[in-house]
Design a protein around this motif. Structure first.
Motif, PDB file in Angstrom:
ATOM      1  N   HIS A 156       0.855  -1.183   0.000  1.00  0.00           N
ATOM      2  CA  HIS A 156       0.000   0.000   0.000  1.00  0.00           C
ATOM      3  C   HIS A 156       0.886   1.226   0.000  1.00  0.00           C
ATOM      4  O   HIS A 156       1.911   1.244   0.648  1.00  0.00           O
ATOM      5  N   SER A 157       0.484   2.217  -0.741  1.00  0.00           N
ATOM      6  CA  SER A 157       1.298   3.439  -0.700  1.00  0.00           C
ATOM      7  C   SER A 157       0.902   4.256   0.534  1.00  0.00           C
ATOM      8  O   SER A 157      -0.203   4.138   1.053  1.00  0.00           O
ATOM      9  N   ALA A 158       1.850   5.070   0.986  1.00  0.00           N
ATOM     10  CA  ALA A 158       1.592   5.868   2.179  1.00  0.00           C
ATOM     11  C   ALA A 158       0.525   6.925   1.868  1.00  0.00           C
ATOM     12  O   ALA A 158       0.387   7.370   0.744  1.00  0.00           O
ATOM     13  N   ALA A 199       7.478   7.910  -1.464  1.00  0.00           N
ATOM     14  CA  ALA A 199       7.313   8.183  -2.894  1.00  0.00           C
ATOM     15  C   ALA A 199       8.624   7.895  -3.631  1.00  0.00           C
ATOM     16  O   ALA A 199       8.628   7.280  -4.704  1.00  0.00           O
ATOM     17  N   VAL A 200       9.737   8.292  -3.034  1.00  0.00           N
ATOM     18  CA  VAL A 200      11.040   8.052  -3.664  1.00  0.00           C
ATOM     19  C   VAL A 200      11.344   6.553  -3.646  1.00  0.00           C
ATOM     20  O   VAL A 200      11.783   5.978  -4.650  1.00  0.00           O
ATOM     21  N   ARG A 245      10.531  -0.031   2.429  1.00  0.00           N
ATOM     22  CA  ARG A 245       9.080   0.177   2.540  1.00  0.00           C
ATOM     23  C   ARG A 245       8.446  -0.933   3.370  1.00  0.00           C
ATOM     24  O   ARG A 245       7.672  -0.675   4.297  1.00  0.00           O
ATOM     25  N   ALA A 246       8.783  -2.181   3.030  1.00  0.00           N
ATOM     26  CA  ALA A 246       8.139  -3.306   3.709  1.00  0.00           C
ATOM     27  C   ALA A 246       8.542  -3.350   5.188  1.00  0.00           C
ATOM     28  O   ALA A 246       7.701  -3.535   6.075  1.00  0.00           O
ATOM     29  N   GLN A 247       9.829  -3.154   5.437  1.00  0.00           N
ATOM     30  CA  GLN A 247      10.293  -3.324   6.827  1.00  0.00           C
ATOM     31  C   GLN A 247       9.916  -2.143   7.721  1.00  0.00           C
ATOM     32  O   GLN A 247       9.667  -2.320   8.910  1.00  0.00           O
ATOM     33  N   LEU A 298      18.032   9.503   1.127  1.00  0.00           N
ATOM     34  CA  LEU A 298      16.708   8.912   0.924  1.00  0.00           C
ATOM     35  C   LEU A 298      15.863   9.742  -0.032  1.00  0.00           C
ATOM     36  O   LEU A 298      15.230   9.209  -0.944  1.00  0.00           O
ATOM     37  N   LEU A 299      15.850  11.055   0.154  1.00  0.00           N
ATOM     38  CA  LEU A 299      14.974  11.875  -0.697  1.00  0.00           C
ATOM     39  C   LEU A 299      15.512  12.016  -2.113  1.00  0.00           C
ATOM     40  O   LEU A 299      14.780  12.400  -3.027  1.00  0.00           O
TER      41      LEU A 299
END
Ligand code: AMP
Length: 515
Positions: free
Chosen positions: A4-6, A18-19, A43-45, A230-231
């Motif tokens: 799922h996206s944030a 998003a990145v 993302r998953a963790q 990260l960004l």
């Protein structure tokens, strides 16, 4: 597996997500000797971390206190906190149990996570402040990781807590060299705006590989370095600590490096560090403590590169930076970042004429929300128009370029005269037999304070006290000249490379009989 996206909101994690979605399987963190984590893993963790935090009872606005070694799991816990809307409080691993107790009683965390070897010592602290205790080690083990692993898969992609730009993301305790350590409250908006500005200013892209050897509990390593990478969607080589051999081994895979001045001094001590090994990096960034002009010059001579020095503080992230394309000048911290307003002011907050030294006051989206549960202290350090009094004494030239000339609290008042130690240190450091120096004021029966210089000589140098005093005779007004000069092998420094002047003041307190 679908993810799922944030939720779109001012939550900093939404920007990171998003990145990360765009970068997918690309390595996000590479830990030499341990493994690599892709942006998909991030993302998953981090979703699992957030789910585990919620399962542990952490609600938006609740605090999590973490004192643990640097690891990807440390950063994942930070991202999990963001996703859960919780407030993250990282602590220096050097703090003793008594110090951790102070921070825990001050911030009242719901969860305290520490290295397994600290668990027995910190159990009473957790009990006293009503927090649950968990452990996390540098290899990703510990009871917290077990709790995350034990979660049912269905909760693995928990959404990101929607929040406003002013909502708190973290509290970072200042190093507290004078008085009680204060918790600087940083919001999602503070951290995101600063990171976006830096990505652009320092030209970070998804092509970059950042070498990260900084401590992870401080604004420099956790926010500046980590968020820039990260960004930008860049990969990070995450080293547990700064070690010359380990850094040298990773340089061939690196495009950008961030460090404190001590790291650059140590790299220059390594004979094999030079054009062949180091010139391919596109940028070397430095800050957290003053970079000696001699180090800047030596670095340029050895590598053909000019270090990009910048300046910031816990309360505001980055404030100024030398330019990426324009002239990088030794002894200058550059220009105010886009969006950050600066003024050089006198004690009453009135702006001083251009060129005069005064305290730097700042305002901007990077500026913190105040000190945790210290409204009076917060009020003291802000002007009515929202400017924050940094306490750093600076000069600004007609082009806007800023140089730090000292800390207001370091000011020495001797015989009624104001003396900025930095001015004297620069003169001493310019002597050929000197590596560096620290100038302090200590109690003096006649003058209130007497100026003392603590000097590190080059190896084999024979320079003595009388010679230093004679050299300064011509260059400084009499009242600024050190009354005593002491020689030491090295200056006391904290983990961020800052000279611990409070320790020197204690050590030399009786030089003139104690006042
Ligand atoms: P901290 O809050 O621990 O990051 O410390 C912030 C302080 O470090 C600033 O207020 C400055 O006094 C000092 N500092 C940070 N960067 C620099 C720099 N490039 N040159 C000189 N001092 C710096």
């Amino acid at each position: 597996m679908t993810q799922h996206s944030a939720t779109t909101s001012a939550n900093l994690y939404a920007a990171i997500d998003a990145v990360a979605t765009a970068q997918g399987p690309k390595p996000c963190w590479i830990v030499p000797g341990r493994g690599s984590w892709s942006f998909d893993d991030l993302r998953a963790q981090s979703a699992r971390q957030a789910a585990a935090l919620r399962a542990a009872g952490l609600r938006p606005g609740d605090r999590l206190l973490l004192q643990a070694e640097k690891s990807p799991e440390f950063v994942l816990l930070w991202l999990g906190c963001l996703r859960a809307g919780a407030v993250f409080i990282p602590l220096n691993t050097a703090y003793t149990a008594a110090e951790v107790r102070y921070f825990a009683l001050d911030s009242r965390p719901r969860l305290l996570v520490c290295d397994p070897k600290q668990a027995a010592t910190l159990a009473p602290v957790a009990a006293e402040c009503g927090a649950r205790l968990h452990t996390l080690d540098a290899q990703g083990g510990g009871s917290w990781s077990d709790a995350v692993a034990a979660l049912p898969a269905v909760t693995a992609h928990a959404n990101c807590e929607p929040c406003g730009a002013d909502d708190l993301a973290a509290i970072l305790y200042t190093s507290g060299t004078t008085g009680r350590s204060k918790g600087a409250m940083l919001s999602h908006g503070n951290l995101e705006s600063n990171a976006r500005t830096l990505v652009e200013l320092w030209r970070f892209t998804a092509e970059d590989v950042l070498l990260h050897a900084l401590p992870i509990y401080h604004v420099h390593g956790l926010f500046i370095a980590t968020h820039c990478a990260l960004l930008a969607g860049a990969s990070t080589l995450l080293l547990p600590r700064f070690d010359v051999a380990a850094v040298m081994a990773q340089l061939p895979r690196t495009t950008a490096f961030m460090g404190i001045p001590t790291y650059y001094v140590r790299l220059l001590d390594e004979p094999t560090f030079g054009r062949d090994t180091a010139s391919h990096l596109r940028v070397y960034i430095c800050g957290s403590a003053p970079l000696l002009p001699a180090t800047f010059a030596q670095f340029e001579q050895r590598t053909g590169q000019r270090i990009l020095e910048r300046y910031g503080m816990t309360e505001a992230g980055m404030i100024t930076s030398n330019p990426y394309d324009g002239e990088r000048v030794a002894g200058s911290v550059g220009f105010a970042l886009p969006g950050v307003s600066v003024r050089v002011a006198g004690p009453d907050g009135t702006e001083l004429p251009q060129g005069e030294p005064g305290v730097l006051e700042i305002r901007g989206p990077n500026l913190f929300k105040g000190y945790w549960q210290m409204p009076e202290k917060t009020a003291e350090e802000f002007r009515a128009d929202g400017y924050f009094i940094t306490g750093d004494v600076v000069t600004q030239d007609a082009d806007g370029r800023i140089a730090i000339v000292g800390r207001a609290k370091d000011l020495v008042i001797s015989g009624g005269f104001n003396i900025y130690p930095k001015e004297i240190e620069l003169q001493i450091d310019a002597l050929p037999e000197v590596v560096e120096s620290a100038v302090i004021g200590v109690p003096h029966p006649d003058f209130g304070e007497g100026v003392v210089a603590v000097v590190v000589r080059r190896s084999g140098a024979t320079l003595d006290e009388a010679q230093v005093q004679a050299a300064l005779h011509e260059r400084l007004a009499r009242f600024k000249q050190p009354k005593r000069v002491f020689f030491v092998d090295g200056l006391p420094r904290n983990a961020m490379g800052k000279v611990q002047k409070a320790r020197l003041r204690e050590q030399y307190a009786m030089t003139f009989g104690g006042g």
